[in-house]
Write a protein that holds these residues in place. Structure first.
Motif, PDB file in Angstrom:
ATOM      1  N   GLU A 128      -4.019  -1.745   9.120  1.00 48.47           N
ATOM      2  CA  GLU A 128      -2.815  -1.356   8.389  1.00 48.47           C
ATOM      3  C   GLU A 128      -2.875  -1.736   6.918  1.00 48.47           C
ATOM      4  OE1 GLU A 128       0.701  -2.675  10.371  1.00 48.47           O
ATOM      5  OE2 GLU A 128       0.389  -1.336  12.087  1.00 48.47           O
ATOM      6  N   LYS A 129      -3.837  -2.573   6.542  1.00 50.11           N
ATOM      7  CA  LYS A 129      -4.046  -2.908   5.134  1.00 50.11           C
ATOM      8  C   LYS A 129      -5.216  -2.136   4.534  1.00 50.11           C
ATOM      9  CE  LYS A 129      -2.249  -7.658   5.123  1.00 50.11           C
ATOM     10  NZ  LYS A 129      -2.616  -9.079   4.896  1.00 50.11           N
ATOM     11  N   ALA A 130      -5.802  -1.250   5.341  1.00 55.26           N
ATOM     12  CA  ALA A 130      -6.981  -0.471   4.914  1.00 55.26           C
ATOM     13  C   ALA A 130      -8.152  -1.388   4.587  1.00 55.26           C
ATOM     14  CB  ALA A 130      -6.648   0.424   3.724  1.00 55.26           C
ATOM     15  N   ASP A 131      -8.201  -2.538   5.248  1.00 54.91           N
ATOM     16  CA  ASP A 131      -9.303  -3.476   5.027  1.00 54.91           C
ATOM     17  C   ASP A 131     -10.433  -3.279   6.033  1.00 54.91           C
ATOM     18  OD1 ASP A 131      -8.022  -4.679   2.928  1.00 54.91           O
ATOM     19  OD2 ASP A 131      -7.153  -6.287   4.139  1.00 54.91           O
ATOM     20  N   LYS A 132     -10.248  -2.369   6.965  1.00 52.22           N
ATOM     21  CA  LYS A 132     -11.246  -2.151   8.019  1.00 52.22           C
ATOM     22  C   LYS A 132     -11.671  -0.695   8.036  1.00 52.22           C
ATOM     23  CE  LYS A 132     -12.110  -3.477  12.807  1.00 52.22           C
ATOM     24  NZ  LYS A 132     -13.131  -4.433  12.403  1.00 52.22           N
ATOM     25  N   THR A 133     -12.969  -0.465   8.196  1.00 50.57           N
ATOM     26  CA  THR A 133     -13.490   0.902   8.289  1.00 50.57           C
ATOM     27  C   THR A 133     -12.935   1.583   9.533  1.00 50.57           C
ATOM     28  OG1 THR A 133     -15.526   0.280   7.158  1.00 50.57           O
ATOM     29  CG2 THR A 133     -15.563   2.320   8.443  1.00 50.57           C
ATOM     30  N   VAL A 134     -12.474   2.801   9.377  1.00 45.33           N
ATOM     31  CA  VAL A 134     -11.915   3.562  10.493  1.00 45.33           C
ATOM     32  C   VAL A 134     -13.049   4.226  11.267  1.00 45.33           C
ATOM     33  CG1 VAL A 134     -10.405   5.458  11.145  1.00 45.33           C
ATOM     34  CG2 VAL A 134      -9.789   3.977   9.217  1.00 45.33           C
ATOM     35  N   SER A 135     -13.115   3.983  12.563  1.00 44.50           N
ATOM     36  CA  SER A 135     -14.119   4.637  13.401  1.00 44.50           C
ATOM     37  C   SER A 135     -13.484   5.822  14.111  1.00 44.50           C
ATOM     38  CB  SER A 135     -14.680   3.664  14.444  1.00 44.50           C
ATOM     39  OG  SER A 135     -13.704   3.386  15.441  1.00 44.50           O
ATOM     40  N   GLU A 136     -14.323   6.734  14.562  1.00 43.88           N
ATOM     41  CA  GLU A 136     -13.799   7.901  15.275  1.00 43.88           C
ATOM     42  C   GLU A 136     -13.108   7.480  16.565  1.00 43.88           C
ATOM     43  OE1 GLU A 136     -15.167  12.382  16.560  1.00 43.88           O
ATOM     44  OE2 GLU A 136     -16.710  10.832  16.388  1.00 43.88           O
ATOM     45  N   GLN A 137     -13.681   6.503  17.271  1.00 37.55           N
ATOM     46  CA  GLN A 137     -13.082   6.070  18.527  1.00 37.55           C
ATOM     47  C   GLN A 137     -11.707   5.452  18.302  1.00 37.55           C
ATOM     48  OE1 GLN A 137     -14.446   6.758  21.630  1.00 37.55           O
ATOM     49  NE2 GLN A 137     -12.331   6.251  22.150  1.00 37.55           N
ATOM     50  N   THR A 138     -11.564   4.713  17.208  1.00 34.24           N
ATOM     51  CA  THR A 138     -10.255   4.143  16.876  1.00 34.24           C
ATOM     52  C   THR A 138      -9.232   5.252  16.685  1.00 34.24           C
ATOM     53  OG1 THR A 138     -11.167   2.152  15.824  1.00 34.24           O
ATOM     54  CG2 THR A 138      -8.961   2.826  15.156  1.00 34.24           C
ATOM     55  N   ALA A 139      -9.599   6.273  15.931  1.00 31.14           N
ATOM     56  CA  ALA A 139      -8.684   7.393  15.699  1.00 31.14           C
ATOM     57  C   ALA A 139      -8.295   8.068  17.012  1.00 31.14           C
ATOM     58  CB  ALA A 139      -9.332   8.397  14.752  1.00 31.14           C
ATOM     59  N   LEU A 140      -9.280   8.281  17.886  1.00 29.89           N
ATOM     60  CA  LEU A 140      -9.007   8.917  19.178  1.00 29.89           C
ATOM     61  C   LEU A 140      -8.092   8.046  20.041  1.00 29.89           C
ATOM     62  CD1 LEU A 140     -12.579  10.296  19.990  1.00 29.89           C
ATOM     63  CD2 LEU A 140     -10.557  11.652  19.376  1.00 29.89           C
ATOM     64  N   ASP A 141      -8.332   6.734  20.017  1.00 29.62           N
ATOM     65  CA  ASP A 141      -7.510   5.815  20.823  1.00 29.62           C
ATOM     66  C   ASP A 141      -6.061   5.816  20.338  1.00 29.62           C
ATOM     67  OD1 ASP A 141      -9.690   5.131  22.335  1.00 29.62           O
ATOM     68  OD2 ASP A 141     -10.085   3.238  21.296  1.00 29.62           O
ATOM     69  N   LEU A 142      -5.883   5.849  19.018  1.00 28.58           N
ATOM     70  CA  LEU A 142      -4.534   5.863  18.468  1.00 28.58           C
ATOM     71  C   LEU A 142      -3.806   7.155  18.842  1.00 28.58           C
ATOM     72  CD1 LEU A 142      -5.204   4.378  14.914  1.00 28.58           C
ATOM     73  CD2 LEU A 142      -4.118   3.234  16.859  1.00 28.58           C
ATOM     74  N   ASP A 143      -4.519   8.273  18.760  1.00 30.73           N
ATOM     75  CA  ASP A 143      -3.915   9.551  19.136  1.00 30.73           C
ATOM     76  C   ASP A 143      -3.523   9.560  20.610  1.00 30.73           C
ATOM     77  OD1 ASP A 143      -3.947  10.964  16.700  1.00 30.73           O
ATOM     78  OD2 ASP A 143      -6.076  11.427  16.926  1.00 30.73           O
ATOM     79  N   THR A 144      -4.390   8.999  21.445  1.00 25.35           N
ATOM     80  CA  THR A 144      -4.102   8.953  22.884  1.00 25.35           C
ATOM     81  C   THR A 144      -2.886   8.083  23.162  1.00 25.35           C
ATOM     82  OG1 THR A 144      -6.427   9.270  23.467  1.00 25.35           O
ATOM     83  CG2 THR A 144      -5.014   8.303  25.145  1.00 25.35           C
ATOM     84  N   TYR A 145      -2.820   6.923  22.514  1.00 25.67           N
ATOM     85  CA  TYR A 145      -1.719   6.004  22.765  1.00 25.67           C
ATOM     86  C   TYR A 145      -0.387   6.602  22.316  1.00 25.67           C
ATOM     87  CZ  TYR A 145       1.190   1.861  22.870  1.00 25.67           C
ATOM     88  OH  TYR A 145       2.210   0.980  23.146  1.00 25.67           O
ATOM     89  N   PHE A 146      -0.371   7.177  21.124  1.00 27.53           N
ATOM     90  CA  PHE A 146       0.881   7.709  20.577  1.00 27.53           C
ATOM     91  C   PHE A 146       1.133   9.160  20.991  1.00 27.53           C
ATOM     92  CE2 PHE A 146       0.056   4.324  17.359  1.00 27.53           C
ATOM     93  CZ  PHE A 146       1.208   3.573  17.598  1.00 27.53           C
TER      94      PHE A 146
END
Length: 279
Positions: free
Chosen positions: A48-66
């Motif tokens: 949430e602070k943009a301090d971490k590189t976004v991975s594709e799996q992270t994006a997919l997990d967030l979409d699945t959760y929300f």
């Protein structure tokens, strides 16, 4: 998303803002959200602070959760932002002038290329691609360049691929980019490519000294309804040329190189022998 967010850094900030906004709408604390995802609150805080590189799996997990729109087809809100970050990152690391070339390459019906130093990007393996790069660059930069180069190769296997002819100077096979195993795999990849009905790979051996081949590499693009284009690189800049006289002259030079190069069958045999030198 605003136009200035074509900058990958701005896109990462946008991703973090969207994550925080979506989490707060769901009335979840960072600790609650982390517990639901099976990660740490610190990890959520970094995202949430943009301090971490976004991975594709992270994006997919967030979409699945929300359950974002399109999440059931791996095309949800967060994955779309991730894709934009990846695309923008590739554009940032491209050689000046090369982005203009890429816009035309995907539309070409014919590609003619003379490579004087290394295997052309359209024929590179992933390990070879990484071997051509400056390893002191950030890992994210290397990943973006590698992914961009490999993704380009999809045009060779699409339903209507362009007719392609590559003339490779012998030095391309002798320069041990990436080491022994990488070169074995790369030459094997070239041999397989040369057996495709839409791809020709010709080798220009050292003993055939052709003045026009000593100038450097070049690529010629042909189109169904537009004039041909010439692309070449000088120093750290790529140049795309549409002047008819320059393109015509380059085409004549390419024909000369093809005439001096080995035949397709001879080239395949030559590559087989070159591969054996790395065994």
């Amino acid at each position: 998303m605003a136009s200035d967010q074509q900058d990958p850094d701005a896109l990462r900030v946008y991703f973090s803002e969207e994550l925080r906004r979506t989490r707060q709408r769901a009335k979840l604390s960072q600790a609650q959200f982390a517990n639901a995802l099976g990660c740490t609150p610190q990890w959520i805080c970094q995202l949430e602070k943009a301090d971490k590189t976004v991975s594709e799996q992270t994006a997919l997990d967030l979409d699945t959760y929300f359950k974002t729109d399109g999440s059931d087809q791996d095309d949800g809100h967060f994955h779309r932002i991730y894709t934009a970050i990846r695309r923008a990152g590739r554009h940032r690391v491209l050689l000046p002038g090369f982005n203009a070339y890429l816009r035309h390459e995907s539309k070409a019906t014919s590609i003619r290329c003379f490579a004087a130093q290394v295997v052309p990007g359209l024929l590179q393996t992933e390990d070879y691609t990484r071997g051509t790069m400056d390893q002191s660059e950030p890992a994210e930069t290397l990943d973006a360049r590698t992914a961009g180069r490999i993704d380009r190769q999809a045009i060779l296997t699409r339903d209507k691929p362009p007719e392609t002819m590559f003339v490779l100077d012998e030095s391309v096979l002798r320069r041990p980019v990436g080491g022994q195993k990488t070169m074995i795999d790369q030459i094997e990849h070239l041999i397989c490519a040369a057996q495709s009905p839409h791809i020709q790979v010709r080798i220009m051996p050292f003993h055939r000294i052709t003045p026009v081949a000593l100038v450097g590499g070049m690529i010629l693009l042909s189109f169904e309804k537009e004039g041909d284009l010439l692309y070449f690189e000088t120093g750290c800049v790529g140049q795309l040329v549409d002047r008819e006289d320059a393109v015509f002259k380059a085409g004549v030079h390419f024909i000369t190189m093809v005439g001096e190069a080995l035949s397709q069958a001879e080239s395949i045999e030559f590559m087989i022998q070159a591969r054996e030198t790395y065994l």
